[in-house]
Design a protein around this motif. Structure first.
Motif, PDB file in Angstrom:
ATOM      1  N   UNK A 338       2.078  -1.473  18.598  1.00 32.12           N
ATOM      2  CA  UNK A 338       2.300  -1.007  17.226  1.00 32.12           C
ATOM      3  C   UNK A 338       1.550   0.308  17.025  1.00 32.12           C
ATOM      4  N   UNK A 339       2.265   1.335  16.581  1.00 37.34           N
ATOM      5  CA  UNK A 339       1.692   2.674  16.485  1.00 37.34           C
ATOM      6  C   UNK A 339       0.933   2.922  15.194  1.00 37.34           C
ATOM      7  N   UNK A 340       1.425   2.385  14.089  1.00 42.81           N
ATOM      8  CA  UNK A 340       0.794   2.651  12.805  1.00 42.81           C
ATOM      9  C   UNK A 340       1.000   1.468  11.870  1.00 42.81           C
ATOM     10  N   UNK A 341       0.052   1.316  10.925  1.00 44.66           N
ATOM     11  CA  UNK A 341       0.038   0.171  10.019  1.00 44.66           C
ATOM     12  C   UNK A 341      -0.010   0.664   8.579  1.00 44.66           C
ATOM     13  N   UNK A 342       0.727  -0.021   7.716  1.00 37.59           N
ATOM     14  CA  UNK A 342       0.783   0.367   6.314  1.00 37.59           C
ATOM     15  C   UNK A 342       0.768  -0.889   5.442  1.00 37.59           C
ATOM     16  N   UNK A 343       0.036  -0.799   4.345  1.00 35.12           N
ATOM     17  CA  UNK A 343       0.045  -1.859   3.342  1.00 35.12           C
ATOM     18  C   UNK A 343       0.880  -1.401   2.160  1.00 35.12           C
ATOM     19  N   UNK A 344       1.585  -2.328   1.531  1.00 32.27           N
ATOM     20  CA  UNK A 344       2.384  -1.978   0.360  1.00 32.27           C
ATOM     21  C   UNK A 344       1.507  -1.799  -0.882  1.00 32.27           C
ATOM     22  N   UNK A 345       0.221  -2.121  -0.769  1.00 31.87           N
ATOM     23  CA  UNK A 345      -0.706  -1.968  -1.887  1.00 31.87           C
ATOM     24  C   UNK A 345      -1.288  -0.560  -1.861  1.00 31.87           C
ATOM     25  N   UNK A 346      -0.931   0.258  -2.854  1.00 33.72           N
ATOM     26  CA  UNK A 346      -1.389   1.643  -2.888  1.00 33.72           C
ATOM     27  C   UNK A 346      -2.607   1.835  -3.788  1.00 33.72           C
ATOM     28  N   UNK A 347      -2.968   0.825  -4.538  1.00 34.23           N
ATOM     29  CA  UNK A 347      -4.090   0.910  -5.463  1.00 34.23           C
ATOM     30  C   UNK A 347      -4.618  -0.505  -5.696  1.00 34.23           C
ATOM     31  N   UNK A 348      -5.810  -0.644  -6.252  1.00 29.46           N
ATOM     32  CA  UNK A 348      -6.314  -1.995  -6.533  1.00 29.46           C
ATOM     33  C   UNK A 348      -5.297  -2.791  -7.347  1.00 29.46           C
ATOM     34  N   UNK A 350      -3.621  -6.995  -8.204  1.00 24.04           N
ATOM     35  CA  UNK A 350      -3.766  -8.440  -8.106  1.00 24.04           C
ATOM     36  C   UNK A 350      -2.694  -8.987  -7.158  1.00 24.04           C
ATOM     37  N   UNK A 351      -2.966 -10.152  -6.588  1.00 25.15           N
ATOM     38  CA  UNK A 351      -1.986 -10.800  -5.724  1.00 25.15           C
ATOM     39  C   UNK A 351      -0.711 -11.094  -6.507  1.00 25.15           C
ATOM     40  N   UNK A 352      -0.866 -11.462  -7.764  1.00 22.25           N
ATOM     41  CA  UNK A 352       0.294 -11.753  -8.608  1.00 22.25           C
ATOM     42  C   UNK A 352       1.184 -10.519  -8.752  1.00 22.25           C
ATOM     43  N   UNK A 353       0.564  -9.355  -8.947  1.00 21.47           N
ATOM     44  CA  UNK A 353       1.336  -8.120  -9.087  1.00 21.47           C
ATOM     45  C   UNK A 353       2.064  -7.794  -7.791  1.00 21.47           C
ATOM     46  N   UNK A 354       1.343  -7.870  -6.665  1.00 25.64           N
ATOM     47  CA  UNK A 354       1.947  -7.534  -5.377  1.00 25.64           C
ATOM     48  C   UNK A 354       3.096  -8.484  -5.037  1.00 25.64           C
ATOM     49  N   UNK A 355       2.921  -9.755  -5.379  1.00 24.57           N
ATOM     50  CA  UNK A 355       3.981 -10.728  -5.112  1.00 24.57           C
ATOM     51  C   UNK A 355       5.205 -10.461  -5.980  1.00 24.57           C
ATOM     52  N   UNK A 356       4.970 -10.110  -7.235  1.00 25.18           N
ATOM     53  CA  UNK A 356       6.074  -9.893  -8.170  1.00 25.18           C
ATOM     54  C   UNK A 356       6.886  -8.645  -7.826  1.00 25.18           C
ATOM     55  N   UNK A 357       6.208  -7.623  -7.313  1.00 25.77           N
ATOM     56  CA  UNK A 357       6.876  -6.343  -7.057  1.00 25.77           C
ATOM     57  C   UNK A 357       6.949  -6.013  -5.572  1.00 25.77           C
ATOM     58  N   UNK A 358       6.864  -7.031  -4.739  1.00 29.79           N
ATOM     59  CA  UNK A 358       6.817  -6.798  -3.291  1.00 29.79           C
ATOM     60  C   UNK A 358       8.043  -6.040  -2.789  1.00 29.79           C
ATOM     61  N   UNK A 359       9.222  -6.397  -3.268  1.00 32.61           N
ATOM     62  CA  UNK A 359      10.442  -5.745  -2.804  1.00 32.61           C
ATOM     63  C   UNK A 359      10.437  -4.243  -3.049  1.00 32.61           C
ATOM     64  N   UNK A 360      10.275  -3.803  -4.303  1.00 34.04           N
ATOM     65  CA  UNK A 360      10.208  -2.357  -4.574  1.00 34.04           C
ATOM     66  C   UNK A 360       9.061  -1.663  -3.847  1.00 34.04           C
TER      67      UNK A 360
END
Length: 388
Positions: A338-348, A350-360
């Motif tokens: 694996x060459x590079x890693x990225x998280x979909x979280x761009x700012x602090x 909550x897990x609830x927020x990330x789960x709700x908007x994971x697709x976008x």
């Protein structure tokens, strides 16, 4: 341009199919004419049936079978696109999610329904069965599974043993004369990502029993029962499976599958990638996108991104991992292709927020990666990145 999207699910947020769809949308925002081949993955646990059926253009089937405590349940399984291979998740028939916490009881739970599903697959006419054995509610060593396929597990009086893990203490004789003969002309491959033996401190009862409702006292009894079971298997089936790696998987179902079905235990992600002929898919690809809910050092133990990275490394195809979160040890996967890693979280967040908007968020992250890719390699038909 040709690219591949091959993610696992973001558990609790998106299925692997939904993650793959969001990744594809992100790619198309920058490369609208890119040929995107989508392979939603699973690592042999939850989602394996869906992944393999969809990736091979197979078919889903539903049958009523016996649940963990004898109740009837509707279980989904699949036929792959070759029409010769069945894929079954034991959790559909014998899984812990089928029971309320108050009903968990490894003394009584059974894998009988899993055996019934195997029988349904044999009725269809397959010559290969892939079994995912994660998420079990059972500790019966696969005795119920074997009984459903015609094995006779008898007590001293010659009576069939009742269902459950505790009753194995009373096992006196095993007869296989009346087992389904189709078993012997069928290949059984089991997705197993643990190396626990059947018994002892690292065995099925000690390690996995408590999460299935076993008290310390129950763990001791269940371990004794599986030890006796293993000795009887050696006596009557001439197979020494007690300390085989993976024998303790799924409450000892790994041992039962090896003993009664001559099953081969393999790492789940390898089974999935082999079944979709992933090596052939990789040839000529410019890059691969993979990912999962959380990437960390546990990913090294047979999770989807590791399997994808190692396969792609053989063909010098770059791999980018986009996950819900990145945690301790994720950089170890650089050695796995694996060459590079990225998280979909761009700012602090909550897990609830990330789960709700994971697709976008997945789509946005991939779009940004593609913009960088385009600015650097837009005039290069095949990316020069290598694993060397």
């Amino acid at each position: 341009m040709k690219c591949i999207v091959a993610p696992d699910s973001y558990k609790g947020s998106l299925s692997a199919v939904e993650v793959a769809r969001s990744m594809e949308e992100g790619i198309k925002q920058v490369f609208p004419s890119c040929e995107v081949r989508s392979f939603p993955l699973a690592d042999g646990g939850e989602g394996t049936v869906e992944s393999l059926v969809r990736s091979t253009e197979g078919a889903f089937r539903t049958d009523e079978v016996t649940g963990p405590l004898g109740e009837k349940v509707k279980a989904v399984w699949g036929i792959l696109g070759d029409r010769r291979t069945a894929v079954i998740e034991m959790a559909e028939a014998s899984g812990i999610t089928l029971l309320a916490e108050k009903d968990l009881n490894p003394y009584a739970t059974t894998t009988f329904g899993t055996g019934e599903l195997i029988g349904k697959a044999l009725d269809y006419g397959v010559d290969k069965v892939i079994l995912g054995i994660g998420g079990s509610a059972t500790n019966d060593g696969g005795a119920g599974m074997a009984a459903a396929l015609g094995a006779e597990l008898l007590d001293k009086e010659g009576r069939p043993l009742p269902h459950g893990g505790k009753t194995l203490l009373d096992l006196h004789e095993i007869r296989t004369d009346h087992m389904d003969k189709r078993i012997f002309s069928t290949q059984f491959i089991t997705a197993c990502d643990v190396d626990n033996p059947l018994c002892g401190p690292r065995g099925a009862s000690a390690v996995f029993g408590p999460q299935k409702g076993a008290t310390p006292e129950m763990v001791e009894v269940l371990d004794q029962a599986l030890s006796h079971y293993g000795k009887q298997i050696h006596k009557y089936l001439k197979k020494d499976i007690m300390f085989e790696e993976g024998a303790g998987a799924a409450g000892g179902l790994g041992a039962g599958l090896m003993a009664f079905l001559n099953a081969e235990l393999k790492q789940g992600i390898d089974i999935v990638l082999d079944s979709i002929d992933f090596n052939a898919v990789l040839k000529g690809a410019d890059f691969v996108l993979t990912g999962e809910g959380k990437t960390d050092r546990q990913t090294l133990f047979g999770k989807a991104p590791m399997g994808v990275g190692m396969r792609a490394k053989q063909f010098n195809v770059p791999v980018f991992c986009i996950s819900g979160s990145l945690s301790d040890g994720y950089t170890l996967l650089e050695e796995k292709g694996i060459h590079a890693f990225f998280s979909i979280s761009h700012e602090p967040s909550t897990l609830e927020y990330l789960s709700s908007y994971a697709g976008p968020l997945v789509e946005e992250t991939v779009e940004n990666i593609m913009k960088v890719y385009a600015s650097v390699y837009k005039n290069t038909p095949v990316s020069p990145l290598t694993n060397g």
